[in-house]
Write an enzyme that holds these catalytic residues in place. Structure first.
Site, PDB file in Angstrom:
ATOM      1  N   GLU A  94       0.817  -1.198   0.000  1.00 55.22           N
ATOM      2  CA  GLU A  94       0.000   0.000   0.000  1.00 55.22           C
ATOM      3  C   GLU A  94       0.859   1.258   0.000  1.00 55.22           C
ATOM      4  O   GLU A  94       1.941   1.287   0.575  1.00 55.22           O
ATOM      5  CB  GLU A  94      -0.929  -0.018   1.216  1.00 55.22           C
ATOM      6  N   CYS A 107       3.314   8.359   1.318  1.00 61.62           N
ATOM      7  CA  CYS A 107       3.900   7.425   2.268  1.00 61.62           C
ATOM      8  C   CYS A 107       4.076   6.097   1.532  1.00 61.62           C
ATOM      9  O   CYS A 107       3.102   5.516   1.051  1.00 61.62           O
ATOM     10  CB  CYS A 107       2.924   7.290   3.439  1.00 61.62           C
ATOM     11  N   CYS A 118       6.686  -5.121  15.740  1.00 59.90           N
ATOM     12  CA  CYS A 118       6.257  -4.107  16.710  1.00 59.90           C
ATOM     13  C   CYS A 118       4.819  -4.452  17.114  1.00 59.90           C
ATOM     14  O   CYS A 118       3.970  -4.704  16.255  1.00 59.90           O
ATOM     15  CB  CYS A 118       6.342  -2.705  16.118  1.00 59.90           C
ATOM     16  N   CYS A 121       1.516  -2.534  15.607  1.00 58.43           N
ATOM     17  CA  CYS A 121       1.478  -2.221  14.174  1.00 58.43           C
ATOM     18  C   CYS A 121       0.796  -3.329  13.388  1.00 58.43           C
ATOM     19  O   CYS A 121       1.133  -4.518  13.542  1.00 58.43           O
ATOM     20  CB  CYS A 121       2.902  -2.023  13.656  1.00 58.43           C
ATOM     21  N   CYS A 342      -1.320   5.706   9.946  1.00 60.18           N
ATOM     22  CA  CYS A 342      -0.066   5.047  10.350  1.00 60.18           C
ATOM     23  C   CYS A 342      -0.357   3.712  11.009  1.00 60.18           C
ATOM     24  O   CYS A 342      -1.182   3.623  11.905  1.00 60.18           O
ATOM     25  CB  CYS A 342       0.696   5.860  11.386  1.00 60.18           C
TER      26      CYS A 342
END
Ligand code: SAH
Length: 377
Positions: A94, A107, A118, A121, A342
């Site tokens: 993506e 991004c 993590c 995430c 994010c």
């Protein structure tokens, strides 16, 4: 050989080895990245024999858009396919475009999945699949640039690129480096060094390599003021603890006499890393380092096990930092309605019909609200 993703120096070498002039590389880069031309025959300032040489020895291929979703806030997320695995599964990544009044940031992803695990995430949940090639990484920029031009006839531009999509860019350094070179090269995208940001969760030796190789902005996914908390959130901290990481940041700033600061990203997780005491610990930790802090309110995903800090906690946390003269920016979540914020990038080709419908609805709504006429996707 794919011409896409080869930086100027390597392309110059390619031409020189074949008895051609070095500056042919500049011409090819301009055709590809500035004019968006993908047919070698249309590169009219190259001689016929050179065009033949390129046609016989090279290809020009980009990732393919699988779907495009436009958020109510104008953020656009593209799902791009980058070929199939040996078991026939499509690999998808993506890229997200975030428009703001004075700039447009893309991004981009550097890997299919991520190995770093993590805990907060979404990308980590799918594990690591493979590194993206340089063509697949710069290809995201190319595809987005072309789409933006056709959607907005040049009125919405791409001015900044951040390596904050899927994957850990410094664990794919070999392929990220030519991409950074192309982003900075005046014959390709010609972005200033402050407009290109490499974000890392802290692969210390590679920060030093990056520092030597190129001049770009550096962001560090810090997320905690102590090793105890960071070991849990960002497991690579067990290998490269905070002291080593900050020392690498300092070396980064010292080398090449860099004037800018390092950006530290800090996800705000309710009850985990968001107390006033932890804000103070963060202040002490960063003393002496030219630092900016980017607070990122946690973006939820299914079964993440975390909650976003409440606004009061975020305000208090940022106040403590500001009182200590640290520049703080609280990142406004963008594109939440299309899971483009994010840490929400998962890049799976799933439930396509549903996504497609949703995408089309969002897309139409956004076109209507902005009265833009364009071809249908
Ligand atoms: N691997 C690199 C590049 C990814 S950048 C790195 O870690 O820096 C993506 C940024 O979004 C990182 O700062 C990451 O820690 C943060 N992030 C990940 N999941 C998030 C979530 N659910 N909510 C908010 N931020 C998240």
């Amino acid at each position: 050989m794919n011409l896409v993703g080869i930086d100027r120096e390597t392309l110059e070498q390619f031409f020189v080895e074949r008895g051609e002039k070095k500056f042919r590389a500049q011409q090819v880069l301009q055709w590809l990245y500035q004019r968006g031309v993908t047919n070698i025959n249309e590169m009219t300032d190259l001689s016929k024999s050179l065009r033949e040489l390129l046609q016989n020895n090279t290809e020009i291929t980009f990732p393919v858009i699988e779907s495009e979703q436009v958020s109510a806030d104008g953020t656009i997320k593209w799902l791009l396919s980058v070929g199939q695995d040996s078991d026939g599964k499509t690999n998808a990544i993506e890229a997200v475009y975030i428009p703001e009044s004075n700039r447009g940031t893309l991004c981009i992803s550097s890997q299919v999945g991520c190995a770093l695990d993590c805990t907060f995430c979404a990308t980590a949940r799918q594990g690591f699949n493979r590194n993206l090639t340089a063509a697949e990484i710069i290809g995201q920029v190319w595809v987005a640039d072309q789409r933006l031009r056709s959607l907005y006839s040049g009125k919405q531009m791409l001015t900044n690129v951040v390596f904050m999509g899927m994957g850990e860019p410094l664990l794919n350094f070999k392929n990220v480096l030519p991409v950074v070179n192309l982003l900075l090269d005046d014959f390709a995208y010609g972005m200033g060094k402050r407009k290109v940001t490499v974000s890392t969760s802290g692969v210390v030796p590679k920060i030093d390599e990056l520092s030597q190789a190129v001049d770009v902005s550096l962001a560090i996914s810090l997320h905690a003021p102590t090793n105890e908390v960071r070991n849990e959130l960002v497991p690579i901290n067990r290998k490269y603890p905070i002291e080593q990481l900050l020392a690498a940041c300092q070396r980064y700033l010292d080398s090449k006499n860099r004037k800018e600061s390092v950006t530290f990203e800090y996800v705000m997780l309710d009850g985990v890393n968001d107390s006033e005491k932890q804000a103070q610990q963060l202040v002490n930790l960063l003393k002496g380092i030219r630092a900016k802090i980017n607070l990122i309110p946690f973006n939820a995903f299914d079964q993440s096990g975390y909650r976003r800090s409440n606004q009061q906690a975020i305000d208090k946390f940022s106040q403590v930092l500001m009182q200590n003269n640290i520049v703080v920016i609280t990142r406004r979540p963008r594109g939440e309605d299309i899971a483009a914020a994010c840490g929400q990038l998962a890049g799976q080709v799933v439930d396509r019909a549903h996504r497609g419908n949703h995408c089309m609805r969002m897309y139409e709504r956004s076109l209507i609200s902005r009265k833009i006429e364009t071809e249908c996707i």
